[in-house]
Design a protein around this motif. Structure first.
Motif, PDB file in Angstrom:
ATOM      1  N   LEU A  23       0.962  -1.154   0.016  1.00  0.00           N
ATOM      2  CA  LEU A  23       0.091  -0.024   0.114  1.00  0.00           C
ATOM      3  C   LEU A  23       0.949   1.294  -0.079  1.00  0.00           C
ATOM      4  N   ALA A  24       1.901   1.120   0.509  1.00  0.00           N
ATOM      5  CA  ALA A  24       2.921   2.371   0.766  1.00  0.00           C
ATOM      6  C   ALA A  24       3.481   2.449  -0.906  1.00  0.00           C
ATOM      7  N   ARG A  25       3.778   1.591  -1.491  1.00  0.00           N
ATOM      8  CA  ARG A  25       4.229   1.475  -2.951  1.00  0.00           C
ATOM      9  C   ARG A  25       3.010   2.358  -3.929  1.00  0.00           C
ATOM     10  N   PHE A  26       1.572   1.821  -3.657  1.00  0.00           N
ATOM     11  CA  PHE A  26       0.584   2.355  -4.296  1.00  0.00           C
ATOM     12  C   PHE A  26       0.693   3.992  -4.209  1.00  0.00           C
ATOM     13  N   TYR A  27       0.584   4.351  -2.858  1.00  0.00           N
ATOM     14  CA  TYR A  27       0.603   5.718  -2.535  1.00  0.00           C
ATOM     15  C   TYR A  27       1.800   6.571  -2.980  1.00  0.00           C
ATOM     16  N   VAL A  30       0.932   7.392  -6.480  1.00  0.00           N
ATOM     17  CA  VAL A  30      -0.186   8.273  -6.541  1.00  0.00           C
ATOM     18  C   VAL A  30       0.424   9.848  -6.202  1.00  0.00           C
ATOM     19  N   ALA A  31       1.032   9.731  -4.888  1.00  0.00           N
ATOM     20  CA  ALA A  31       1.642  11.255  -4.289  1.00  0.00           C
ATOM     21  C   ALA A  31       3.022  11.454  -4.458  1.00  0.00           C
ATOM     22  N   GLY A  32       3.663  10.505  -4.686  1.00  0.00           N
ATOM     23  CA  GLY A  32       5.083  10.873  -4.618  1.00  0.00           C
ATOM     24  C   GLY A  32       5.828  10.382  -3.442  1.00  0.00           C
ATOM     25  N   GLY A  33       7.175  10.428  -3.222  1.00  0.00           N
ATOM     26  CA  GLY A  33       8.071  10.103  -2.100  1.00  0.00           C
ATOM     27  C   GLY A  33       8.408   8.547  -2.299  1.00  0.00           C
ATOM     28  N   THR A  34       9.122   8.190  -1.142  1.00  0.00           N
ATOM     29  CA  THR A  34       9.743   6.846  -1.338  1.00  0.00           C
ATOM     30  C   THR A  34       9.385   6.056   0.028  1.00  0.00           C
ATOM     31  N   PRO A  35       8.692   5.081  -0.100  1.00  0.00           N
ATOM     32  CA  PRO A  35       8.433   4.147   1.194  1.00  0.00           C
ATOM     33  C   PRO A  35       9.677   3.764   1.933  1.00  0.00           C
ATOM     34  N   VAL A  44       5.577   0.687   7.718  1.00  0.00           N
ATOM     35  CA  VAL A  44       6.140   1.637   6.547  1.00  0.00           C
ATOM     36  C   VAL A  44       5.648   2.965   6.491  1.00  0.00           C
ATOM     37  N   VAL A  45       6.660   3.772   6.438  1.00  0.00           N
ATOM     38  CA  VAL A  45       6.595   5.297   6.233  1.00  0.00           C
ATOM     39  C   VAL A  45       6.752   5.759   4.693  1.00  0.00           C
ATOM     40  N   LEU A  46       5.650   6.666   4.431  1.00  0.00           N
ATOM     41  CA  LEU A  46       5.985   7.315   3.107  1.00  0.00           C
ATOM     42  C   LEU A  46       6.028   8.622   3.387  1.00  0.00           C
TER      43      LEU A  46
END
Length: 133
Positions: A23-27, A30-35, A44-46
């Protein structure tokens, strides 16, 4: 009147899900960033480029909310994302989130409402909103 000093600063929005890394990879898509995995494999933090952190916490027994039902398993929260300022940009964002594994929950009257409701791969509702910049 001067604004009051806040008690605390928002650090994270935490989302329960069966697969935190997925789910972190999905978001992230969608929104950018790296898990970023933490010491706990169920967490897991995004870090979003322009916002608070999204954190994903393992909840293997999670029951996804039923959209739009509110009599059982209420949605509790949802995330709104800027899907673009034109319908062409919204259509492109729509195709991208579907390719990432989202599914449409409510697209009725999108031009009137200026948003479409989706479910992420774990079933949490989120919206792509048409935002005039």
């Amino acid at each position: 009147m001067a604004p009051e000093t806040p008690v605390a600063r928002l650090r994270s929005v935490v989302v329960d899900c069966p697969d935190p890394a997925g789910l972190a990879r999905f978001y992230a898509a969608v929104a950018g960033g790296t898990p970023e995995r933490e010491d706990d494999p169920g967490w897991v933090v995004l870090r979003l480029p322009d916002g608070p952190r999204l954190a994903f916490q393992r909840a293997p027994e999670l029951t996804a909310p039923q959209w739009p039902r509110s009599d059982r398993d209420a949605q509790q929260f949802h995330l709104d994302f800027d899907g673009g300022s034109t319908w062409e940009e919204m259509d492109a964002s729509h195709e991208k989130v579907l390719a990432l594994g989202a599914r449409v929950l409510d697209a009725a009257d999108r031009e009137k409402k200026d948003f479409v409701v989706y479910a992420d791969p774990a079933g949490h509702p989120f919206c792509l909103c048409r935002i005039d910049h």
